[in-house]
Structure formats: structure tokens, C-alpha cells
Enzyme design. Structure first.
Site, short mmCIF file in Angstrom:
data_model
loop_
_atom_site.label_atom_id
_atom_site.label_comp_id
_atom_site.label_asym_id
_atom_site.label_seq_id
_atom_site.Cartn_x
_atom_site.Cartn_y
_atom_site.Cartn_z
CB SER A 1 -80.14 -51.53 -34.81
OG SER A 1 -80.92 -50.37 -35.04
NE ARG B 1 -70.18 -45.97 -29.75
CZ ARG B 1 -71.33 -45.55 -30.28
NH1 ARG B 1 -71.60 -44.26 -30.36
NH2 ARG B 1 -72.21 -46.42 -30.73
CE1 TYR C 1 -76.54 -48.19 -30.98
CE2 TYR C 1 -74.40 -49.24 -30.74
CZ TYR C 1 -75.23 -48.14 -30.59
OH TYR C 1 -74.72 -46.99 -30.03
CE LYS D 1 -86.56 -45.61 -43.14
NZ LYS D 1 -87.49 -46.70 -42.75
CB SER E 1 -86.67 -52.30 -43.46
OG SER E 1 -86.47 -50.88 -43.50
CE LYS F 1 -90.27 -44.50 -40.61
NZ LYS F 1 -89.60 -45.26 -39.54
CG ASP G 1 -91.01 -46.97 -42.99
OD1 ASP G 1 -90.88 -47.77 -42.05
OD2 ASP G 1 -90.12 -46.16 -43.30
NE ARG H 1 -83.20 -47.32 -32.61
CZ ARG H 1 -82.09 -46.92 -33.18
NH1 ARG H 1 -81.82 -45.63 -33.23
NH2 ARG H 1 -81.24 -47.78 -33.71
CB VAL I 1 -80.78 -41.51 -32.50
CG1 VAL I 1 -81.51 -40.40 -33.23
CG2 VAL I 1 -79.36 -41.09 -32.16
#
Length: 340
Positions: free
Chosen positions: A11, A33, A49, A105, A138, A191, A244, A255, A279
Site C-alpha cells: 500500500s 510477485r 493493497y 519503518k 501518512s 510509534k 506519526d 495496521r 505485515v
């Protein structure tokens, strides 16, 4: 117009590709992929995504060597667990030295390396000072819709940070620069731990009071560890810090929040990760931050509690009680350290 390769067609990689394409760049979006690359090129969408139309300026690649040929910049947006492997491949096939920017991150467990350190270790033609990091509040879903977003790019080499700034900045994607690469990377990684905690709090049915406390005290933990590791404390009051942290702890797009929410409702970690299907970087980062805190003797009670929930199967309610019953202390001590 520049030729830019974006490595990682999740994404966030897709959203950043859209920003670059809007700026008129020739964008090569790479995925390991083959089927995914073919579907993106055929349907102009990456629906699993990011459910938005892919602009004409983006072409998906499965062949890494073809994707990076003659590019002026490479944006690395793969999950942190894949950083070293992708960089090893790049090291073997790169015949020129484009600007390397990463937007991943996390912190590597065991080695406790930040992403920029991992990249420079695996790529012979690049030193740590050459790497640029992009971070900030973001959500990919909003960036893909061209909603106003502001981020920070950082490098020890200001010239390279400004190259990244020029590549990305436009009317809906504002980009600042910073020399504090340590603070920018740590803010973006740590974070995610607090966002897991915010999700757990919501999953337990607690209200805004609890979440506000968690975010505020979580920021103190992030700054406490970050400054110990050499970050500028003011970075944690900026976009890649508190900015963030807020967006990741308060949005269903996150997520890490969603994973925490499922944990708070009583689901097991392995079931949560399977259900997410993507993930969840915070889970891996918790291990690294917990190890950092132990080695550096930095007090991180929220991180410790989340580590206990994830890896020691401690009941979230017991962890909350543990946090609420800690020894009383003076809040201004932490604020003074943050601003000193």
C-alpha cells in the site's frame, strides 16, 4: 522528469508511486510477485493493497534489474524483514549510484540496526551518510486519494535530502527536511509499538482518557530511548514523532492499531497476524525496542507490557493494572528530559 524505481508494491509503495507519477516522473513499481506486476499493468489497480486507479506514469516490474536500469533514485518500501535481502540483490546488479531513499519503518531484532544502517551495510557503493529516510504521518489510503499529507525526509547529507524533497513535494504532499536521521527513523519505528497499545486499549473497551494517556506516555518512552541513542529530542515533537504517533494510534487505517484491537478482544497473536494478511511492523519492532531498553537500561513500561502480551501471553487487563499501579513519580522529570 526523472526515472524512479519504487521497490515494494504494498500500500505505501503504491501510494508513493502515485505521488511520484503525479509529479511527472517515470515510475517503475517493483514487486517480487510476477502475477501482481501483470495485474497492475493490465488493470491499472493494486486492489489487495490500495483500491485506487494507478496513473499512466507507473509501470509495474517483476524483474528487479529491469526496474532499476538508468534510474536516478530508488525508493525502498519493502517490509523491514526483507531490507537486507533486497539490498543484497541491488548490490549485485547496480552499475550506477542513484539516490537511495527508504520509507520502511522498523528496527532489526538482535542486531538492533535501523533501516539506513542495514542498507549501508549491504550495499558496497553506499555509506550510511548517503541514505535518505522518508517518514511522517501518512496513511497510504489518504495519500493515494491525494488528501493533504506532510512528511519529513532526512539524511546526514543535506543535498541528498533535498533531492528527495524535490522528487516528492507537490500541492497535496508537502515535504520538510531534517538532519536528524536517527530521530526520524526511531520515531517512525517506535510509534508502531504504541499504536499496538492503543489498539489493545480500544479492544478492551477503554475510552479516550486511556488512549490519550497511552499516547502521551508512549511519546515519553520513544523520546527517552531515542535521545539515549543519539536522536535530537525535538524530532519527537515533529511530524515523524508526535505527528506519526497520533495518526497511527487513532485511525482504523493503521495496521498496528487494528492488530492491537484484535489482541485486546482476546485473539492470539498468530491468529491476528493471519487475519491481517499484511505485515504488522510493530510486532517485530517490539522485540527490538524491548532488547534496546534492556541493554541501555532505559525505562519503557508500555513497551515492556506490550512485549509481555505478544510474546509471554500475559493478559492485557493484567498489563493495564501493572501500568496503573507503578510507583508514583513526577511527570515534569520526563518533560524536562525531552526538552533538554
Amino acid at each position: 522528469m526523472s526515472k524512479v524505481a519504487v521497490l515494494g508494491a504494498g500500500s505505501w509503495g503504491t501510494a508513493l508511486s502515485i505521488v511520484l507519477a503525479d509529479n511527472g516522473h517515470d515510475v517503475r513499481l517493483w514487486t517480487h510477485r510476477k502475477e501482481q506486476a501483470e495485474n497492475i499493468n493490465k488493470n491499472s489497480k493494486n486492489e489487495k493493497y490500495l483500491d485506487v486507479m494507478i496513473p499512466e506514469g507507473i509501470r509495474a516490474y517483476h524483474d528487479l534489474e529491469a526496474a532499476i536500469a538508468d534510474v536516478t533514485a530508488i525508493i525502498i518500501v519493502v517490509p523491514t524483514k526483507a531490507i537486507r535481502e533486497v539490498c543484497k540483490q541491488l548490490n549485485n546488479i547496480l552499475t550506477h549510484t542513484p539516490t537511495i531513499i527508504h520509507a520502511s519503518k522498523g528496527i532489526e531484532p538482535v542486531s538492533l540496526k535501523r533501516v539506513s544502517e542495514q542498507i549501508s551495510e549491504e550495499m558496497e557503493s553506499y555509506s550510511y551518510e548517503d541514505i535518505v529516510v522518508l517518514s511522517g504521518p501518512s496513511h497510504a489510503e489518504e495519500v493515494g486519494l491525494r488528501q493533504p499529507t506532510t512528511v519529513t525526509v532526512s539524511s546526514i547529507d543535506l543535498t541528498k535530502a533535498e533531492i528527495a524533497q524535490d522528487l516528492f513535494i507537490n500541492k497535496s504532499f508537502r515535504v520538510y527536511t531534517s538532519p536528524d536521521i536517527i530521530g526520524i527513523e526511531l520515531g517512525g519505528a517506535l510509534k508502531n509499538i504504541i499504536a499496538l497499545g492503543a489498539g489493545i486499549s480500544d479492544g478492551l473497551g477503554f475510552g479516550d482518557n486511556a488512549k490519550a494517556a497511552l499516547i502521551t506516555r508512549g511519546l515519553a518512552e520513544i523520546a527517552r530511548l531515542g535521545t539515549t541513542l543519539g536522536a535530537n529530542p525535538l524530532s519527537f515533537l515533529g511530524l515523524p514523532g508526535v505527528g506519526d504517533l497520533i495518526v497511527t494510534c487513532t485511525s482504523v487505517h493503521s495496521r498496528n492499531w487494528r492488530a492491537g484491537n484484535l489482541l485486546g478482544k482476546g485473539n492470539k497473536l498468530e491468529d491476528v497476524l493471519e487475519q491481517m494478511g499484511m505485515v504488522v511492523e510493530g510486532v517485530r519492532t517490539v522485540k527490538a525496542a524491548y532488547q534496546f531498553a534492556e541493554e541501555q537500561q532505559v525505562e519503557m513500561p508500555i513497551t515492556t507490557g506490550i512485549y509481555q502480551i505478544l510474546f509471554e501471553e500475559k493478559d492485557p487487563k493484567d498489563v493495564v493494572e501493572q501500568l496503573m499501579n507503578r510507583t508514583k513519580r513526577e511527570e515534569m522529570d520526563d518533560l524536562a528530559k525531552l526538552l533538554s
